[in-house]
Design a protein around this motif. Structure first.
Motif, PDB file in Angstrom:
ATOM      1  N   VAL A   1       0.857  -1.185   0.000  1.00 43.80           N
ATOM      2  CA  VAL A   1       0.000   0.000   0.000  1.00 43.80           C
ATOM      3  C   VAL A   1       0.888   1.228   0.000  1.00 43.80           C
ATOM      4  N   LEU A   2       0.651   2.100  -0.969  1.00 47.52           N
ATOM      5  CA  LEU A   2       1.404   3.351  -1.068  1.00 47.52           C
ATOM      6  C   LEU A   2       0.461   4.523  -0.837  1.00 47.52           C
ATOM      7  N   ILE A   3       0.883   5.449  -0.004  1.00 42.98           N
ATOM      8  CA  ILE A   3       0.144   6.679   0.235  1.00 42.98           C
ATOM      9  C   ILE A   3       0.985   7.800  -0.335  1.00 42.98           C
ATOM     10  N   ASN A   4       0.516   8.393  -1.425  1.00 40.06           N
ATOM     11  CA  ASN A   4       1.267   9.453  -2.107  1.00 40.06           C
ATOM     12  C   ASN A   4       2.704   9.006  -2.392  1.00 40.06           C
ATOM     13  N   ASP A   5       2.843   7.807  -2.940  1.00 40.01           N
ATOM     14  CA  ASP A   5       4.116   7.208  -3.349  1.00 40.01           C
ATOM     15  C   ASP A   5       5.027   6.798  -2.194  1.00 40.01           C
ATOM     16  N   ALA A   6       4.536   6.827  -0.960  1.00 37.08           N
ATOM     17  CA  ALA A   6       5.333   6.373   0.189  1.00 37.08           C
ATOM     18  C   ALA A   6       4.684   5.119   0.776  1.00 37.08           C
ATOM     19  N   ASP A   7       5.512   4.184   1.232  1.00 40.03           N
ATOM     20  CA  ASP A   7       5.006   2.974   1.859  1.00 40.03           C
ATOM     21  C   ASP A   7       4.136   3.358   3.056  1.00 40.03           C
ATOM     22  N   TRP A   8       2.966   2.750   3.155  1.00 43.05           N
ATOM     23  CA  TRP A   8       2.047   3.136   4.224  1.00 43.05           C
ATOM     24  C   TRP A   8       2.617   2.835   5.606  1.00 43.05           C
ATOM     25  N   GLU A   9       3.602   1.948   5.709  1.00 43.47           N
ATOM     26  CA  GLU A   9       4.233   1.675   7.003  1.00 43.47           C
ATOM     27  C   GLU A   9       4.921   2.933   7.546  1.00 43.47           C
ATOM     28  N   LEU A  10       5.338   3.818   6.657  1.00 44.57           N
ATOM     29  CA  LEU A  10       5.972   5.072   7.074  1.00 44.57           C
ATOM     30  C   LEU A  10       4.940   6.119   7.471  1.00 44.57           C
ATOM     31  N   GLU A  11       3.675   5.872   7.128  1.00 43.56           N
ATOM     32  CA  GLU A  11       2.611   6.859   7.340  1.00 43.56           C
ATOM     33  C   GLU A  11       1.635   6.462   8.448  1.00 43.56           C
ATOM     34  N   GLY A  12       1.868   5.318   9.106  1.00 45.10           N
ATOM     35  CA  GLY A  12       0.976   4.909  10.184  1.00 45.10           C
ATOM     36  C   GLY A  12      -0.025   3.836   9.781  1.00 45.10           C
ATOM     37  N   GLU A  13       0.165   3.252   8.600  1.00 44.61           N
ATOM     38  CA  GLU A  13      -0.705   2.195   8.074  1.00 44.61           C
ATOM     39  C   GLU A  13      -2.171   2.605   8.138  1.00 44.61           C
ATOM     40  N   GLU A  14      -3.037   1.752   8.719  1.00 50.25           N
ATOM     41  CA  GLU A  14      -4.481   2.026   8.650  1.00 50.25           C
ATOM     42  C   GLU A  14      -4.920   3.218   9.493  1.00 50.25           C
ATOM     43  N   THR A  15      -4.043   3.745  10.347  1.00 50.33           N
ATOM     44  CA  THR A  15      -4.409   4.918  11.148  1.00 50.33           C
ATOM     45  C   THR A  15      -4.153   6.229  10.400  1.00 50.33           C
ATOM     46  N   TYR A  16      -3.531   6.155   9.224  1.00 51.83           N
ATOM     47  CA  TYR A  16      -3.248   7.370   8.442  1.00 51.83           C
ATOM     48  C   TYR A  16      -4.549   8.106   8.144  1.00 51.83           C
ATOM     49  N   GLU A  17      -4.603   9.384   8.484  1.00 54.35           N
ATOM     50  CA  GLU A  17      -5.786  10.205   8.234  1.00 54.35           C
ATOM     51  C   GLU A  17      -5.748  10.738   6.808  1.00 54.35           C
ATOM     52  N   LEU A  18      -6.777  10.409   6.054  1.00 50.91           N
ATOM     53  CA  LEU A  18      -6.843  10.787   4.644  1.00 50.91           C
ATOM     54  C   LEU A  18      -6.938  12.302   4.484  1.00 50.91           C
ATOM     55  N   GLN A  19      -6.250  12.795   3.457  1.00 50.83           N
ATOM     56  CA  GLN A  19      -6.223  14.216   3.137  1.00 50.83           C
ATOM     57  C   GLN A  19      -6.768  14.414   1.724  1.00 50.83           C
ATOM     58  N   PRO A  20      -7.421  15.567   1.457  1.00 50.23           N
ATOM     59  CA  PRO A  20      -7.901  15.817   0.090  1.00 50.23           C
ATOM     60  C   PRO A  20      -6.761  15.696  -0.919  1.00 50.23           C
ATOM     61  N   GLY A  21      -7.022  14.986  -2.005  1.00 47.15           N
ATOM     62  CA  GLY A  21      -6.025  14.824  -3.059  1.00 47.15           C
ATOM     63  C   GLY A  21      -5.081  13.659  -2.870  1.00 47.15           C
ATOM     64  N   ASP A  22      -5.207  12.915  -1.768  1.00 44.95           N
ATOM     65  CA  ASP A  22      -4.337  11.756  -1.557  1.00 44.95           C
ATOM     66  C   ASP A  22      -4.481  10.760  -2.704  1.00 44.95           C
ATOM     67  N   ASN A  23      -3.374  10.086  -2.999  1.00 41.95           N
ATOM     68  CA  ASN A  23      -3.366   9.002  -3.981  1.00 41.95           C
ATOM     69  C   ASN A  23      -2.964   7.729  -3.236  1.00 41.95           C
ATOM     70  N   ILE A  24      -3.901   6.796  -3.128  1.00 37.79           N
ATOM     71  CA  ILE A  24      -3.664   5.547  -2.412  1.00 37.79           C
ATOM     72  C   ILE A  24      -3.569   4.443  -3.461  1.00 37.79           C
ATOM     73  N   VAL A  25      -2.443   3.730  -3.474  1.00 38.07           N
ATOM     74  CA  VAL A  25      -2.206   2.687  -4.465  1.00 38.07           C
ATOM     75  C   VAL A  25      -2.052   1.337  -3.765  1.00 38.07           C
ATOM     76  N   PHE A  26      -2.796   0.352  -4.256  1.00 37.98           N
ATOM     77  CA  PHE A  26      -2.697  -1.015  -3.757  1.00 37.98           C
ATOM     78  C   PHE A  26      -2.042  -1.855  -4.849  1.00 37.98           C
ATOM     79  N   VAL A  27      -0.891  -2.469  -4.536  1.00 40.91           N
ATOM     80  CA  VAL A  27      -0.133  -3.249  -5.516  1.00 40.91           C
ATOM     81  C   VAL A  27      -0.013  -4.676  -5.010  1.00 40.91           C
TER      82      VAL A  27
END
Length: 113
Positions: A81-107
């Motif tokens: 899972v990438l949040i704005n091209d960064a691994d979601w582990e660096l962003e807090g995984e499922e606790t990451y608070e979504l922001q307008p314009g975010d790009n979430i990629v599931f690979v």
């Protein structure tokens, strides 16, 4: 409004969700989806990835094999899972608070043979 989010009124968060590596097959062979979510969850907290996951299954997933994407209420192992091209582990995984314009990629990193 928020694309069928339950009882949500008020501001919404427009995001882009992408599925690659074969996951797009579970979502109607569509790789990129524009989604609008409520800015706050029913408990009043900011909307996060934990809210997004069941939303995707309930509203976008066209394949009945939910276990190919979600396992034990989280992303199945083998899905990056990438949040704005960064691994979601660096962003807090499922606790990451979504922001307008975010790009979430599931690979999917799993390949059948």
């Amino acid at each position: 409004m928020s694309d069928g989010a339950k009882g949500a009124a008020g501001p919404s968060i427009p995001i882009t969700v992408e599925f690659t590596g074969g996951l797009e097959l579970l979502f109607g062979n569509e790789r990129k989806h524009k989604v609008s979510l409520p800015a706050c969850m029913e408990d009043g907290n900011p909307t996060n990835i934990a809210y997004l996951l069941p939303y995707l299954v309930d509203n976008l997933m066209q394949d009945q094999r939910k276990e190919m994407f979600i396992m034990e209420d989280n992303v199945r192992p083998g899905i990056l899972v990438l949040i704005n091209d960064a691994d979601w582990e660096l962003e807090g995984e499922e606790t990451y608070e979504l922001q307008p314009g975010d790009n979430i990629v599931f690979v999917s990193t799993l390949h059948g043979g």
